[in-house]
Design a protein around this motif. Structure first.
Motif, PDB file in Angstrom:
ATOM      1  N   ILE A   1      -6.742  45.422  54.096  1.00 30.80           N
ATOM      2  CA  ILE A   1      -6.846  45.961  55.461  1.00 30.80           C
ATOM      3  C   ILE A   1      -5.648  46.856  55.751  1.00 30.80           C
ATOM      4  N   ALA A   2      -4.456  46.400  55.358  1.00 33.27           N
ATOM      5  CA  ALA A   2      -3.258  47.211  55.602  1.00 33.27           C
ATOM      6  C   ALA A   2      -3.357  48.538  54.871  1.00 33.27           C
ATOM      7  N   GLU A   3      -3.903  48.500  53.636  1.00 29.94           N
ATOM      8  CA  GLU A   3      -4.062  49.740  52.875  1.00 29.94           C
ATOM      9  C   GLU A   3      -5.083  50.654  53.548  1.00 29.94           C
ATOM     10  N   GLU A   4      -6.170  50.043  54.046  1.00 32.47           N
ATOM     11  CA  GLU A   4      -7.181  50.865  54.759  1.00 32.47           C
ATOM     12  C   GLU A   4      -6.575  51.492  55.988  1.00 32.47           C
ATOM     13  N   PHE A   5      -5.784  50.699  56.737  1.00 37.21           N
ATOM     14  CA  PHE A   5      -5.132  51.252  57.927  1.00 37.21           C
ATOM     15  C   PHE A   5      -4.186  52.381  57.543  1.00 37.21           C
ATOM     16  N   ALA A   6      -3.476  52.190  56.460  1.00 39.52           N
ATOM     17  CA  ALA A   6      -2.543  53.233  56.020  1.00 39.52           C
ATOM     18  C   ALA A   6      -3.306  54.490  55.605  1.00 39.52           C
TER      19      ALA A   6
END
Length: 498
Positions: free
Chosen positions: A424-429
Protein backbone atom coordinates in the motif's frame (compact mmCIF):
# COMPACT_ATOMS: atom_id res chain seq x y z
CA UNK A 1 117.01 -98.43 71.65
CA UNK A 2 116.86 -94.71 72.52
CA UNK A 3 119.68 -92.46 71.42
CA UNK A 4 120.25 -90.99 74.90
CA UNK A 5 118.66 -91.61 78.30
CA UNK A 6 119.11 -88.93 80.93
CA UNK A 7 118.56 -89.76 84.61
CA UNK A 8 117.83 -87.04 87.14
CA UNK A 9 119.06 -87.12 90.75
CA UNK A 10 115.58 -88.08 91.92
CA UNK A 11 115.55 -91.04 89.54
CA UNK A 12 113.32 -89.58 86.82
CA UNK A 13 114.41 -90.51 83.35
CA UNK A 14 114.24 -88.60 80.04
CA UNK A 15 114.73 -90.20 76.68
CA UNK A 16 116.39 -87.99 74.08
CA UNK A 17 115.98 -88.92 70.43
CA UNK A 18 118.21 -87.10 67.94
CA UNK A 19 116.73 -86.41 64.51
CA UNK A 20 119.41 -86.45 61.86
CA UNK A 21 117.87 -88.15 58.87
CA UNK A 22 114.61 -89.73 60.07
CA UNK A 23 112.14 -88.66 62.69
CA UNK A 24 110.69 -91.17 65.15
CA UNK A 25 107.87 -93.08 63.55
CA UNK A 26 104.52 -93.89 65.14
CA UNK A 27 105.58 -97.36 66.20
CA UNK A 28 108.58 -96.08 68.13
CA UNK A 29 106.49 -93.32 69.74
CA UNK A 30 103.93 -95.95 70.77
CA UNK A 31 106.72 -98.02 72.45
CA UNK A 32 107.94 -94.89 74.26
CA UNK A 33 104.42 -94.17 75.51
CA UNK A 34 104.06 -97.78 76.55
CA UNK A 35 107.22 -97.44 78.66
CA UNK A 36 105.71 -94.36 80.37
CA UNK A 37 109.06 -92.51 80.17
CA UNK A 38 109.11 -88.92 79.00
CA UNK A 39 110.78 -88.51 75.66
CA UNK A 40 111.91 -85.56 73.57
CA UNK A 41 113.15 -85.34 69.97
CA UNK A 42 115.88 -82.82 69.07
CA UNK A 43 116.20 -81.87 65.41
CA UNK A 44 119.91 -81.81 64.40
CA UNK A 45 119.27 -82.45 60.70
CA UNK A 46 120.81 -79.11 59.90
CA UNK A 47 124.17 -80.35 61.23
CA UNK A 48 124.21 -83.66 59.42
CA UNK A 49 127.03 -82.66 57.02
CA UNK A 50 128.48 -79.56 58.67
CA UNK A 51 129.11 -77.83 61.97
CA UNK A 52 131.77 -78.00 64.65
CA UNK A 53 131.55 -80.10 67.75
CA UNK A 54 130.93 -77.01 69.84
CA UNK A 55 128.16 -75.88 67.53
CA UNK A 56 126.52 -79.32 67.59
CA UNK A 57 126.78 -79.45 71.38
CA UNK A 58 125.25 -76.01 71.73
CA UNK A 59 122.45 -76.93 69.33
CA UNK A 60 121.75 -80.18 71.16
CA UNK A 61 121.62 -78.52 74.53
CA UNK A 62 120.07 -75.18 73.70
CA UNK A 63 119.19 -73.96 70.19
CA UNK A 64 118.03 -76.88 68.02
CA UNK A 65 114.28 -77.36 67.54
CA UNK A 66 112.80 -79.97 69.88
CA UNK A 67 109.44 -81.65 70.33
CA UNK A 68 107.91 -83.68 73.10
CA UNK A 69 107.26 -87.23 71.94
CA UNK A 70 105.67 -88.13 75.22
CA UNK A 71 105.12 -86.25 78.49
CA UNK A 72 102.65 -87.58 81.06
CA UNK A 73 102.13 -84.11 82.52
CA UNK A 74 101.22 -82.68 79.12
CA UNK A 75 98.82 -85.56 78.49
CA UNK A 76 97.23 -85.02 81.85
CA UNK A 77 96.88 -81.28 81.18
CA UNK A 78 95.44 -81.96 77.70
CA UNK A 79 92.97 -84.46 79.13
CA UNK A 80 91.98 -81.98 81.83
CA UNK A 81 91.63 -79.19 79.27
CA UNK A 82 89.49 -81.34 77.00
CA UNK A 83 87.26 -82.24 79.94
CA UNK A 84 86.94 -78.57 80.85
CA UNK A 85 86.10 -77.60 77.28
CA UNK A 86 83.58 -80.40 77.03
CA UNK A 87 81.93 -79.29 80.28
CA UNK A 88 81.82 -75.67 79.12
CA UNK A 89 80.37 -76.68 75.79
CA UNK A 90 77.76 -78.80 77.51
CA UNK A 91 76.84 -75.93 79.83
CA UNK A 92 76.64 -73.51 76.86
CA UNK A 93 74.49 -75.96 74.94
CA UNK A 94 72.19 -76.35 77.91
CA UNK A 95 72.03 -72.55 78.28
CA UNK A 96 71.21 -72.16 74.56
CA UNK A 97 68.58 -74.85 74.92
CA UNK A 98 67.02 -73.04 77.87
CA UNK A 99 67.13 -69.74 75.94
CA UNK A 100 65.59 -71.39 72.90
CA UNK A 101 62.84 -72.90 75.06
CA UNK A 102 62.15 -69.51 76.67
CA UNK A 103 62.05 -67.86 73.23
CA UNK A 104 59.72 -70.52 71.88
CA UNK A 105 57.42 -70.23 74.90
CA UNK A 106 57.44 -66.43 74.51
CA UNK A 107 56.44 -66.70 70.85
CA UNK A 108 53.72 -69.18 71.70
CA UNK A 109 52.36 -66.92 74.45
CA UNK A 110 52.52 -63.65 72.47
CA UNK A 111 49.64 -61.27 73.14
CA UNK A 112 46.97 -61.36 70.37
CA UNK A 113 46.88 -58.16 68.30
CA UNK A 114 43.83 -57.81 66.06
CA UNK A 115 43.28 -54.55 64.18
CA UNK A 116 40.37 -53.33 62.02
CA UNK A 117 42.75 -52.98 59.09
CA UNK A 118 43.76 -56.66 59.27
CA UNK A 119 40.12 -57.70 59.65
CA UNK A 120 39.23 -55.64 56.57
CA UNK A 121 41.97 -57.38 54.57
CA UNK A 122 40.61 -60.75 55.68
CA UNK A 123 37.06 -59.85 54.70
CA UNK A 124 38.14 -58.65 51.26
CA UNK A 125 39.87 -61.99 50.60
CA UNK A 126 36.99 -64.08 51.99
CA UNK A 127 34.62 -62.18 49.72
CA UNK A 128 36.50 -63.64 46.75
CA UNK A 129 35.36 -67.14 47.74
CA UNK A 130 38.64 -68.30 49.29
CA UNK A 131 37.19 -69.40 52.65
CA UNK A 132 38.36 -73.01 52.23
CA UNK A 133 41.87 -71.89 51.35
CA UNK A 134 42.38 -69.65 54.37
CA UNK A 135 40.16 -71.45 56.87
CA UNK A 136 41.78 -74.89 57.07
CA UNK A 137 42.70 -75.90 60.65
CA UNK A 138 46.33 -74.90 61.36
CA UNK A 139 49.02 -77.23 62.58
CA UNK A 140 50.12 -74.43 64.88
CA UNK A 141 49.77 -70.68 65.44
CA UNK A 142 53.11 -70.44 67.26
CA UNK A 143 54.76 -67.06 66.73
CA UNK A 144 51.62 -65.39 65.31
CA UNK A 145 49.55 -62.79 67.14
CA UNK A 146 46.53 -63.33 64.89
CA UNK A 147 44.57 -66.48 64.01
CA UNK A 148 45.75 -68.52 61.05
CA UNK A 149 42.65 -67.76 58.98
CA UNK A 150 43.54 -64.07 59.30
CA UNK A 151 47.27 -64.16 58.52
CA UNK A 152 46.66 -66.50 55.60
CA UNK A 153 44.14 -64.07 54.12
CA UNK A 154 46.52 -61.16 54.72
CA UNK A 155 49.33 -63.06 52.99
CA UNK A 156 47.15 -63.74 49.92
CA UNK A 157 46.13 -60.10 49.82
CA UNK A 158 49.67 -58.72 50.10
CA UNK A 159 51.71 -61.36 48.33
CA UNK A 160 49.31 -62.14 45.46
CA UNK A 161 46.62 -59.48 44.99
CA UNK A 162 48.52 -56.34 46.02
CA UNK A 163 51.96 -57.39 44.80
CA UNK A 164 53.26 -54.41 42.85
CA UNK A 165 54.45 -55.22 39.33
CA UNK A 166 57.50 -53.70 37.70
CA UNK A 167 57.13 -50.86 35.26
CA UNK A 168 56.97 -53.51 32.53
CA UNK A 169 53.94 -55.13 34.19
CA UNK A 170 55.85 -58.21 35.41
CA UNK A 171 55.92 -59.65 38.93
CA UNK A 172 59.33 -60.38 40.43
CA UNK A 173 60.00 -63.81 41.99
CA UNK A 174 59.15 -64.05 45.68
CA UNK A 175 62.28 -63.80 47.82
CA UNK A 176 62.80 -66.41 50.59
CA UNK A 177 62.10 -63.97 53.45
CA UNK A 178 59.61 -61.81 51.56
CA UNK A 179 56.53 -63.74 52.62
CA UNK A 180 57.49 -63.61 56.30
CA UNK A 181 58.30 -59.90 56.06
CA UNK A 182 54.92 -59.28 54.46
CA UNK A 183 53.30 -60.55 57.69
CA UNK A 184 55.30 -58.31 60.02
CA UNK A 185 52.18 -56.96 61.78
CA UNK A 186 50.85 -60.51 62.22
CA UNK A 187 53.97 -61.87 63.97
CA UNK A 188 55.09 -61.85 67.57
CA UNK A 189 57.98 -59.51 68.45
CA UNK A 190 61.34 -61.08 67.67
CA UNK A 191 60.23 -63.42 64.91
CA UNK A 192 61.94 -61.33 62.25
CA UNK A 193 65.30 -61.40 64.00
CA UNK A 194 67.28 -59.83 66.76
CA UNK A 195 70.69 -59.99 68.40
CA UNK A 196 71.60 -63.53 69.50
CA UNK A 197 68.07 -64.79 68.94
CA UNK A 198 67.71 -68.60 68.97
CA UNK A 199 67.22 -70.11 65.55
CA UNK A 200 63.88 -71.72 64.59
CA UNK A 201 65.66 -75.12 64.58
CA UNK A 202 66.93 -74.54 68.12
CA UNK A 203 63.46 -73.60 69.35
CA UNK A 204 61.97 -76.70 67.72
CA UNK A 205 64.56 -78.86 69.45
CA UNK A 206 64.13 -77.12 72.80
CA UNK A 207 60.31 -77.21 72.86
CA UNK A 208 58.78 -80.37 71.39
CA UNK A 209 55.68 -79.54 69.36
CA UNK A 210 56.76 -75.95 68.68
CA UNK A 211 56.29 -74.95 65.03
CA UNK A 212 58.25 -71.85 63.92
CA UNK A 213 56.22 -69.28 61.91
CA UNK A 214 58.47 -69.86 58.91
CA UNK A 215 57.54 -73.55 58.92
CA UNK A 216 53.81 -72.70 59.08
CA UNK A 217 54.32 -70.18 56.30
CA UNK A 218 56.25 -72.65 54.12
CA UNK A 219 53.43 -75.17 54.55
CA UNK A 220 50.87 -72.56 53.47
CA UNK A 221 53.02 -71.56 50.48
CA UNK A 222 52.88 -75.20 49.40
CA UNK A 223 49.09 -75.01 49.73
CA UNK A 224 49.04 -71.88 47.53
CA UNK A 225 51.12 -73.71 44.93
CA UNK A 226 48.73 -76.66 45.00
CA UNK A 227 45.81 -74.22 44.67
CA UNK A 228 47.44 -72.61 41.62
CA UNK A 229 48.06 -69.13 43.01
CA UNK A 230 51.83 -69.66 43.10
CA UNK A 231 54.13 -71.40 40.61
CA UNK A 232 57.52 -73.01 41.25
CA UNK A 233 59.80 -72.10 38.33
CA UNK A 234 63.49 -72.09 37.53
CA UNK A 235 63.45 -68.39 38.43
CA UNK A 236 61.97 -69.09 41.86
CA UNK A 237 58.49 -68.84 43.33
CA UNK A 238 56.20 -66.72 41.14
CA UNK A 239 52.65 -65.46 41.40
CA UNK A 240 50.40 -67.13 38.82
CA UNK A 241 49.38 -64.16 36.65
CA UNK A 242 46.27 -65.85 35.28
CA UNK A 243 44.96 -66.83 38.70
CA UNK A 244 45.76 -63.36 39.98
CA UNK A 245 43.87 -61.72 37.12
CA UNK A 246 40.84 -63.91 37.83
CA UNK A 247 40.87 -62.88 41.49
CA UNK A 248 41.37 -59.20 40.65
CA UNK A 249 38.50 -59.32 38.15
CA UNK A 250 36.32 -61.00 40.77
CA UNK A 251 37.35 -58.36 43.30
CA UNK A 252 36.47 -55.55 40.87
CA UNK A 253 33.07 -57.13 40.23
CA UNK A 254 32.43 -57.41 43.98
CA UNK A 255 33.40 -53.79 44.52
CA UNK A 256 31.05 -52.71 41.74
CA UNK A 257 28.24 -54.83 43.21
CA UNK A 258 28.88 -53.37 46.67
CA UNK A 259 28.73 -49.89 45.19
CA UNK A 260 25.41 -50.74 43.54
CA UNK A 261 24.12 -52.07 46.88
CA UNK A 262 25.13 -48.90 48.70
CA UNK A 263 23.55 -46.67 46.06
CA UNK A 264 20.30 -48.65 45.98
CA UNK A 265 20.00 -48.91 49.76
CA UNK A 266 20.72 -45.19 50.12
CA UNK A 267 17.91 -44.40 47.68
CA UNK A 268 15.43 -46.71 49.43
CA UNK A 269 16.33 -45.46 52.91
CA UNK A 270 16.04 -41.87 51.71
CA UNK A 271 12.56 -42.48 50.27
CA UNK A 272 11.17 -43.96 53.48
CA UNK A 273 12.96 -41.42 55.66
CA UNK A 274 11.67 -38.46 53.63
CA UNK A 275 8.07 -39.67 53.48
CA UNK A 276 7.99 -41.22 56.95
CA UNK A 277 6.20 -44.25 55.48
CA UNK A 278 6.64 -47.49 57.47
CA UNK A 279 8.59 -50.28 55.79
CA UNK A 280 6.40 -53.09 57.11
CA UNK A 281 2.59 -52.84 57.33
CA UNK A 282 -0.30 -55.20 56.60
CA UNK A 283 -0.68 -53.44 53.24
CA UNK A 284 2.98 -53.25 52.30
CA UNK A 285 6.11 -55.27 53.14
CA UNK A 286 9.52 -54.03 52.06
CA UNK A 287 10.84 -57.55 52.59
CA UNK A 288 8.30 -58.94 50.12
CA UNK A 289 9.02 -56.05 47.75
CA UNK A 290 12.73 -56.93 47.82
CA UNK A 291 11.91 -60.56 47.05
CA UNK A 292 10.11 -59.56 43.83
CA UNK A 293 10.38 -55.97 42.62
CA UNK A 294 7.17 -54.99 40.74
CA UNK A 295 7.81 -54.29 37.10
CA UNK A 296 10.99 -56.38 37.12
CA UNK A 297 9.66 -59.72 38.39
CA UNK A 298 13.05 -60.42 39.98
CA UNK A 299 14.49 -60.05 43.45
CA UNK A 300 16.35 -56.89 44.35
CA UNK A 301 19.42 -59.02 45.09
CA UNK A 302 19.41 -60.52 41.59
CA UNK A 303 18.97 -57.11 39.96
CA UNK A 304 21.82 -55.56 41.94
CA UNK A 305 24.22 -58.51 41.65
CA UNK A 306 23.77 -58.70 37.87
CA UNK A 307 23.88 -54.94 37.31
CA UNK A 308 23.45 -53.89 33.71
CA UNK A 309 20.40 -52.19 32.12
CA UNK A 310 17.89 -53.58 34.63
CA UNK A 311 19.70 -52.13 37.60
CA UNK A 312 20.21 -48.82 35.78
CA UNK A 313 16.47 -48.73 35.03
CA UNK A 314 15.68 -49.48 38.68
CA UNK A 315 17.91 -46.63 39.86
CA UNK A 316 16.35 -44.22 37.35
CA UNK A 317 12.88 -45.17 38.61
CA UNK A 318 13.91 -44.72 42.25
CA UNK A 319 15.53 -41.38 41.37
CA UNK A 320 12.27 -40.29 39.71
CA UNK A 321 10.32 -41.23 42.87
CA UNK A 322 12.85 -39.34 45.02
CA UNK A 323 12.61 -36.30 42.75
CA UNK A 324 8.80 -36.39 42.97
CA UNK A 325 8.85 -36.65 46.77
CA UNK A 326 11.27 -33.71 46.90
CA UNK A 327 8.81 -31.53 45.02
CA UNK A 328 9.42 -32.56 41.43
CA UNK A 329 7.10 -33.79 38.72
CA UNK A 330 4.92 -36.90 39.24
CA UNK A 331 6.82 -40.10 38.44
CA UNK A 332 5.60 -42.59 35.87
CA UNK A 333 5.55 -45.51 38.33
CA UNK A 334 5.84 -46.02 42.08
CA UNK A 335 7.04 -49.61 41.45
CA UNK A 336 4.67 -50.83 44.16
CA UNK A 337 6.20 -48.58 46.86
CA UNK A 338 3.75 -47.07 49.41
CA UNK A 339 4.06 -43.46 48.31
CA UNK A 340 0.61 -42.92 46.74
CA UNK A 341 -0.10 -39.80 48.89
CA UNK A 342 3.11 -38.26 47.60
CA UNK A 343 2.09 -39.10 44.02
CA UNK A 344 -1.36 -37.50 44.47
CA UNK A 345 0.20 -34.39 45.98
CA UNK A 346 2.69 -34.24 43.11
CA UNK A 347 -0.17 -34.52 40.59
CA UNK A 348 -2.09 -31.74 42.39
CA UNK A 349 0.98 -29.52 42.41
CA UNK A 350 1.66 -30.31 38.75
CA UNK A 351 -1.92 -29.37 37.81
CA UNK A 352 -1.64 -26.15 39.80
CA UNK A 353 1.67 -25.31 38.17
CA UNK A 354 0.25 -26.16 34.74
CA UNK A 355 -2.72 -23.82 35.35
CA UNK A 356 -0.41 -21.05 36.50
CA UNK A 357 1.83 -21.62 33.52
CA UNK A 358 -1.21 -21.53 31.20
CA UNK A 359 -2.29 -18.18 32.67
CA UNK A 360 1.23 -16.87 32.37
CA UNK A 361 1.46 -18.09 28.79
CA UNK A 362 -1.92 -16.52 27.98
CA UNK A 363 -0.85 -13.22 29.52
CA UNK A 364 2.44 -13.38 27.67
CA UNK A 365 0.64 -14.13 24.42
CA UNK A 366 -1.72 -11.17 24.97
CA UNK A 367 1.21 -8.90 25.70
CA UNK A 368 3.02 -10.16 22.61
CA UNK A 369 -0.13 -9.68 20.51
CA UNK A 370 -0.54 -6.12 21.83
CA UNK A 371 3.10 -5.45 21.03
CA UNK A 372 2.67 -6.78 17.49
CA UNK A 373 -0.44 -4.58 17.02
CA UNK A 374 1.51 -1.60 18.33
CA UNK A 375 4.34 -2.31 15.89
CA UNK A 376 1.87 -2.59 12.98
CA UNK A 377 0.05 0.62 13.96
CA UNK A 378 3.36 2.49 14.29
CA UNK A 379 4.44 1.45 10.80
CA UNK A 380 1.01 2.26 9.31
CA UNK A 381 1.04 5.76 10.81
CA UNK A 382 4.11 6.74 8.78
CA UNK A 383 2.46 5.85 5.44
CA UNK A 384 1.41 9.22 3.88
CA UNK A 385 -2.26 9.46 3.05
CA UNK A 386 -3.28 6.17 4.72
CA UNK A 387 -6.38 6.19 6.89
CA UNK A 388 -4.79 4.06 9.60
CA UNK A 389 -7.77 2.90 11.64
CA UNK A 390 -9.87 2.17 8.56
CA UNK A 391 -7.05 0.08 7.07
CA UNK A 392 -6.35 -1.75 10.34
CA UNK A 393 -9.97 -2.87 10.63
CA UNK A 394 -10.64 -3.61 6.96
CA UNK A 395 -10.76 -7.25 5.87
CA UNK A 396 -8.23 -8.31 3.30
CA UNK A 397 -9.02 -9.70 -0.12
CA UNK A 398 -10.05 -13.34 0.07
CA UNK A 399 -9.79 -13.50 3.90
CA UNK A 400 -12.03 -12.49 6.80
CA UNK A 401 -8.98 -11.36 8.77
CA UNK A 402 -8.24 -7.67 9.28
CA UNK A 403 -4.62 -6.53 9.64
CA UNK A 404 -5.26 -6.26 13.40
CA UNK A 405 -6.46 -9.87 13.47
CA UNK A 406 -3.38 -10.98 11.56
CA UNK A 407 -1.00 -9.16 13.94
CA UNK A 408 -2.66 -10.77 16.96
CA UNK A 409 -2.20 -14.27 15.52
CA UNK A 410 1.60 -14.24 15.55
CA UNK A 411 4.80 -13.07 13.95
CA UNK A 412 4.15 -14.92 10.69
CA UNK A 413 0.78 -13.23 10.14
CA UNK A 414 2.26 -9.92 11.30
CA UNK A 415 4.79 -10.34 8.51
CA UNK A 416 1.92 -10.79 6.05
CA UNK A 417 0.34 -7.58 7.33
CA UNK A 418 3.65 -5.75 7.07
CA UNK A 419 4.06 -6.88 3.45
CA UNK A 420 0.51 -5.74 2.65
CA UNK A 421 1.22 -2.38 4.26
CA UNK A 422 4.46 -2.12 2.28
CA UNK A 423 2.53 -2.70 -0.96
CA UNK A 424 0.00 0.00 0.00
CA UNK A 425 2.82 2.40 0.87
CA UNK A 426 4.45 1.66 -2.48
CA UNK A 427 1.14 2.23 -4.28
CA UNK A 428 0.71 5.52 -2.45
CA UNK A 429 4.24 6.51 -3.37
CA UNK A 430 3.63 5.57 -7.04
CA UNK A 431 0.38 7.61 -7.08
CA UNK A 432 2.18 10.56 -5.52
CA UNK A 433 4.93 10.30 -8.15
CA UNK A 434 2.32 10.10 -10.91
CA UNK A 435 0.41 13.10 -9.53
CA UNK A 436 3.62 15.09 -9.28
CA UNK A 437 4.49 14.22 -12.89
CA UNK A 438 0.96 15.12 -14.01
CA UNK A 439 1.18 18.48 -12.22
CA UNK A 440 4.56 19.14 -13.79
CA UNK A 441 3.30 18.31 -17.28
CA UNK A 442 0.08 20.32 -16.72
CA UNK A 443 2.17 23.34 -15.73
CA UNK A 444 4.10 23.01 -18.98
CA UNK A 445 0.81 22.74 -20.92
CA UNK A 446 -0.69 25.77 -19.18
CA UNK A 447 2.42 27.82 -19.93
CA UNK A 448 2.24 26.79 -23.58
CA UNK A 449 -1.53 27.58 -23.71
CA UNK A 450 -0.93 31.08 -22.32
CA UNK A 451 1.28 31.77 -25.29
CA UNK A 452 -1.43 30.70 -27.73
CA UNK A 453 -4.67 31.96 -26.15
CA UNK A 454 -6.03 34.77 -24.17
CA UNK A 455 -7.36 33.97 -20.73
CA UNK A 456 -10.84 32.89 -21.76
CA UNK A 457 -9.74 30.79 -24.72
CA UNK A 458 -6.96 29.24 -22.56
CA UNK A 459 -9.49 28.26 -19.88
CA UNK A 460 -11.82 26.86 -22.51
CA UNK A 461 -9.00 24.85 -24.09
CA UNK A 462 -7.84 23.34 -20.82
CA UNK A 463 -11.29 22.42 -19.51
CA UNK A 464 -13.15 21.48 -22.64
CA UNK A 465 -13.82 17.82 -23.37
CA UNK A 466 -12.49 16.71 -26.72
CA UNK A 467 -13.38 13.60 -28.74
CA UNK A 468 -9.77 12.93 -29.70
CA UNK A 469 -8.95 12.75 -26.01
CA UNK A 470 -11.66 10.22 -25.26
CA UNK A 471 -13.97 13.00 -24.15
CA UNK A 472 -11.48 14.09 -21.52
CA UNK A 473 -10.36 17.62 -21.04
CA UNK A 474 -6.66 18.44 -21.53
CA UNK A 475 -6.40 18.96 -17.78
CA UNK A 476 -7.66 15.40 -17.20
CA UNK A 477 -5.70 13.88 -20.05
CA UNK A 478 -2.35 15.45 -19.14
CA UNK A 479 -0.68 12.78 -16.93
CA UNK A 480 2.82 12.26 -18.33
CA UNK A 481 5.25 13.33 -20.98
CA UNK A 482 3.54 11.24 -23.68
CA UNK A 483 0.11 12.77 -23.03
CA UNK A 484 1.75 16.22 -22.79
CA UNK A 485 3.24 15.72 -26.22
CA UNK A 486 -0.20 14.87 -27.63
CA UNK A 487 -1.74 17.96 -26.03
CA UNK A 488 1.03 20.26 -27.18
CA UNK A 489 0.32 19.11 -30.73
CA UNK A 490 -3.25 20.41 -30.36
CA UNK A 491 -2.14 23.99 -29.67
CA UNK A 492 -2.07 26.46 -32.61
CA UNK A 493 1.32 27.52 -33.90
CA UNK A 494 0.71 31.22 -33.10
CA UNK A 495 -1.57 33.32 -30.93
CA UNK A 496 -5.03 34.10 -32.23
CA UNK A 497 -4.90 31.46 -35.00
CA UNK A 498 -7.99 29.78 -33.67
Amino acid sequence: MPDVVLVAADGRRLIVEVLVTHACDAEKIAKIRAGAVSAIEVDLSAYRTQGTEAAVRNALLRTAPRTWLFNPAVDEAETSLKATIAAERKAAAEARQRAARRAALALRAAEPRLTPALQAERQSVLALGLQDLVGAPPASDDGFVVPSNLWRAVLINRLVLRRAPTRHGMLWPIEPDEALSALKDCLAPGVLGGVNRPTPAAMKAALPGFVPPQDSLDTFLETLKAYGLLLETKHGLLVNDRAREVLLAREAALKAANQRWRQTETLLDGLFETTGAPMETPAFSLTAWRASVPGFNRSLTAIIEEGGPEWSGLVRSLDAVQSMISGGAPCDSLMGLPFEPSLQEAIRQADLIAAQEALAIEAAERAAADQRVSRLRSRAEVVPGLEVEAWLNRQGKGTPLTPLDAARQGEAMLGVAFRSLDRIAEEFADAARRDALAAECLAVLETAAEKCFDEDRRRLFLRGHRPELGMKSPQEFCRDHASLKVLLSLLPSKRGAR
